[in-house]
Scaffold this motif. Structure first.
Motif, PDB file in Angstrom:
ATOM      1  N   PRO A 175      45.765  36.876  40.300  1.00 26.87           N
ATOM      2  CA  PRO A 175      46.044  38.051  41.134  1.00 26.87           C
ATOM      3  C   PRO A 175      47.432  38.645  40.899  1.00 26.87           C
ATOM      4  N   LYS A 176      48.378  37.805  40.520  1.00 23.88           N
ATOM      5  CA  LYS A 176      49.760  38.298  40.303  1.00 23.88           C
ATOM      6  C   LYS A 176      49.839  39.231  39.101  1.00 23.88           C
ATOM      7  N   THR A 177      49.247  38.812  37.984  1.00 27.93           N
ATOM      8  CA  THR A 177      49.339  39.612  36.756  1.00 27.93           C
ATOM      9  C   THR A 177      48.147  40.538  36.577  1.00 27.93           C
ATOM     10  N   GLY A 178      47.067  40.264  37.312  1.00 27.44           N
ATOM     11  CA  GLY A 178      45.840  41.028  37.122  1.00 27.44           C
ATOM     12  C   GLY A 178      45.195  40.758  35.777  1.00 27.44           C
ATOM     13  N   ASP A 179      45.638  39.684  35.132  1.00 28.32           N
ATOM     14  CA  ASP A 179      45.175  39.330  33.787  1.00 28.32           C
ATOM     15  C   ASP A 179      44.473  37.962  33.863  1.00 28.32           C
ATOM     16  N   GLN A 191      38.085  47.635  23.988  1.00 34.18           N
ATOM     17  CA  GLN A 191      39.486  47.841  24.371  1.00 34.18           C
ATOM     18  C   GLN A 191      40.030  46.511  24.888  1.00 34.18           C
ATOM     19  N   ASP A 192      41.020  45.967  24.159  1.00 35.67           N
ATOM     20  CA  ASP A 192      41.607  44.664  24.515  1.00 35.67           C
ATOM     21  C   ASP A 192      42.051  44.611  25.967  1.00 35.67           C
ATOM     22  N   LYS A 193      42.587  45.753  26.446  1.00 36.94           N
ATOM     23  CA  LYS A 193      43.084  45.829  27.825  1.00 36.94           C
ATOM     24  C   LYS A 193      42.037  45.347  28.838  1.00 36.94           C
ATOM     25  N   TYR A 194      40.767  45.579  28.495  1.00 31.78           N
ATOM     26  CA  TYR A 194      39.709  45.271  29.465  1.00 31.78           C
ATOM     27  C   TYR A 194      39.005  43.949  29.147  1.00 31.78           C
ATOM     28  N   ALA A 195      39.590  43.149  28.248  1.00 34.89           N
ATOM     29  CA  ALA A 195      39.046  41.815  27.973  1.00 34.89           C
ATOM     30  C   ALA A 195      39.492  40.883  29.090  1.00 34.89           C
ATOM     31  N   LEU A 196      38.941  41.124  30.263  1.00 34.67           N
ATOM     32  CA  LEU A 196      39.365  40.466  31.506  1.00 34.67           C
ATOM     33  C   LEU A 196      38.144  39.984  32.260  1.00 34.67           C
ATOM     34  N   PRO A 197      38.363  38.994  33.157  1.00 32.31           N
ATOM     35  CA  PRO A 197      37.275  38.690  34.095  1.00 32.31           C
ATOM     36  C   PRO A 197      37.037  39.919  34.971  1.00 32.31           C
ATOM     37  N   ASN A 198      35.871  39.995  35.596  1.00 31.06           N
ATOM     38  CA  ASN A 198      35.640  41.069  36.584  1.00 31.06           C
ATOM     39  C   ASN A 198      36.789  41.052  37.593  1.00 31.06           C
ATOM     40  N   HIS A 212      40.293  42.010  51.607  1.00 30.89           N
ATOM     41  CA  HIS A 212      38.866  41.735  51.643  1.00 30.89           C
ATOM     42  C   HIS A 212      38.256  42.545  50.500  1.00 30.89           C
ATOM     43  N   VAL A 213      37.836  41.830  49.452  1.00 31.50           N
ATOM     44  CA  VAL A 213      37.327  42.511  48.259  1.00 31.50           C
ATOM     45  C   VAL A 213      35.910  43.006  48.530  1.00 31.50           C
ATOM     46  N   LEU A 214      35.663  44.263  48.141  1.00 32.04           N
ATOM     47  CA  LEU A 214      34.352  44.881  48.367  1.00 32.04           C
ATOM     48  C   LEU A 214      33.565  45.037  47.067  1.00 32.04           C
ATOM     49  N   ALA A 215      34.271  45.385  45.973  1.00 35.79           N
ATOM     50  CA  ALA A 215      33.578  45.546  44.687  1.00 35.79           C
ATOM     51  C   ALA A 215      34.526  45.218  43.541  1.00 35.79           C
ATOM     52  N   LEU A 216      33.928  44.672  42.478  1.00 31.57           N
ATOM     53  CA  LEU A 216      34.662  44.346  41.258  1.00 31.57           C
ATOM     54  C   LEU A 216      34.234  45.309  40.161  1.00 31.57           C
ATOM     55  N   LEU A 217      35.125  45.535  39.200  1.00 32.93           N
ATOM     56  CA  LEU A 217      34.730  46.240  37.991  1.00 32.93           C
ATOM     57  C   LEU A 217      34.302  45.212  36.963  1.00 32.93           C
ATOM     58  N   ASP A 218      33.115  45.420  36.407  1.00 38.29           N
ATOM     59  CA  ASP A 218      32.664  44.630  35.266  1.00 38.29           C
ATOM     60  C   ASP A 218      32.826  45.501  34.022  1.00 38.29           C
ATOM     61  N   PRO A 219      33.846  45.209  33.177  1.00 37.49           N
ATOM     62  CA  PRO A 219      34.040  46.053  31.984  1.00 37.49           C
ATOM     63  C   PRO A 219      32.918  45.909  30.957  1.00 37.49           C
ATOM     64  N   ALA A 220      32.103  44.866  31.118  1.00 41.54           N
ATOM     65  CA  ALA A 220      30.946  44.635  30.232  1.00 41.54           C
ATOM     66  C   ALA A 220      31.357  44.750  28.754  1.00 41.54           C
ATOM     67  N   ASP A 221      30.642  45.582  27.981  1.00 39.78           N
ATOM     68  CA  ASP A 221      30.899  45.682  26.533  1.00 39.78           C
ATOM     69  C   ASP A 221      32.262  46.261  26.205  1.00 39.78           C
ATOM     70  N   GLU A 222      32.899  46.906  27.197  1.00 39.63           N
ATOM     71  CA  GLU A 222      34.212  47.498  26.936  1.00 39.63           C
ATOM     72  C   GLU A 222      35.231  46.420  26.591  1.00 39.63           C
ATOM     73  N   ARG A 223      34.951  45.185  26.985  1.00 40.01           N
ATOM     74  CA  ARG A 223      35.835  44.051  26.656  1.00 40.01           C
ATOM     75  C   ARG A 223      36.044  43.932  25.151  1.00 40.01           C
ATOM     76  N   THR A 224      35.014  44.288  24.401  1.00 37.37           N
ATOM     77  CA  THR A 224      35.116  44.159  22.944  1.00 37.37           C
ATOM     78  C   THR A 224      35.674  45.427  22.302  1.00 37.37           C
TER      79      THR A 224
END
Ligand SMILES: [Zn+2]
Length: 293
Positions: A286-290, A215-222, A201-213
């Motif tokens: 969900p499997k890769t988290g990517d 750090q490539d690692k965080y170029a992800l959906p919330n 049961h998901v309670l909160a997501l991380l929004d990387p916002a500008d960090e997507r641009t």
């Protein structure tokens, strides 16, 4: 004569009511590091770690009892029955006593005893590196990790620390009143794989916002960073935050710790119907988290 007697009786009743009300959760804080040892849980010269110093007054204020240890022997059927909630801040293969901080190992059956204890009504609360624990490929007893299956996700890495934004997806959950939607806070943000979409049961997501641009690692959906589940009669709560000292000093984070421990101890509604498909962006795998390919 009757007045003093009644007074004594009344005082006695008030006193026992106060004792009952103060009967809070028995909490085990377990911070064995078989791999990387975080500064916040380092014990030097027998002084309590930063996290222990932060949470002891919180557990006291709940009327609870806190036991803090790195001794893996405590993760056993016999010892766990002394607790209502076990809080994990651990790394790697806890069945190894020779690596990391070299504290005593959890026995070969300890993981399964922990999971059985949860299913019978125990509360498991994991912070941050609790997901960097008993990895699937690196577990000497099994290529599987029933522990991570229960916790809900497996750490796969992190980038540089940054100010992340939390998107709360269940504002009414008993663990969430102190986590504000849109909260911006600096921490080391974990990335995951093996997210248990069917049970969490998901309670909160991380929004990387500008960090997507940045750090490539965080170029992800919330993606999920706080979640819970209710296996069997038990309760499991995970919050990916808590690398930094100032996170543990943060008043809202501390209040949310109290909420999480109380919920895990069985207070309030379980309210953990799986909701991944409803609240997580459809392009997160969900499997890769990517991002889904
Ligand atoms: Zn960390």
């Amino acid at each position: 004569m009757s007045i003093p007697f009644r007074l004594t009786l009344a005082v006695g009743l008030v006193f026992s009511a106060a004792v009952m009300a103060a009967d809070g959760p028995r909490v085990l804080f377990f911070s064995k590091s078989a791999g990387y040892e975080h500064g916040v849980i380092k014990v030097e010269n027998d002084a309590p770690s930063h996290v222990e110093k932060a949470i002891r007054p919180l557990v006291d204020a709940m009327g609870g009892e806190l036991t803090a240890t790195k001794d893996g022997a405590v993760i056993s059927a016999a010892r766990l029955d002394d607790f209502d909630v076990v809080v994990f801040y651990t790394t790697e293969d806890l069945c190894n006593g020779e690596t990391g901080d070299k504290t005593p190992a959890v026995s070969a059956t300890g993981m399964m005893e922990l999971l059985e204890w949860v299913k019978k009504g125990g509360g498991l609360v994991g912070y941050h590196c609790a997901s960097d624990t008993w990895h699937r490929a690196r577990n000497q007893f099994s290529p599987e990790s029933p522990y991570l299956d229960m916790l809900g996700g497996e750490f796969r890495g992190h980038g540089k620390q940054f100010v992340g934004t939390l998107r709360v997806v269940d504002k009414t959950h008993p663990t969430m009143p102190h986590i504000k939607d849109g909260w911006e806070i600096n921490d080391e943000w974990y990335l995951f794989e093996g997210l248990q979409a069917e049970t969490m049961h998901v309670l909160a997501l991380l929004d990387p916002a500008d960090e997507r641009t940045r750090q490539d690692k965080y170029a992800l959906p919330n993606y999920p960073v706080i979640w819970c589940s209710t296996p069997g009669e038990g309760r499991v709560f995970y919050n990916a935050m808590g690398h930094r000292e100032d996170v543990w000093d943060n008043a809202a984070f501390q209040a949310a710790f109290v909420d999480a421990v109380q919920w895990a101890s069985g207070e309030g509604e379980g309210a953990a119907t799986p909701n991944f498909a409803d609240v997580v962006p459809a392009d997160l795998d969900p499997k890769t988290g990517d991002t889904k390919k």
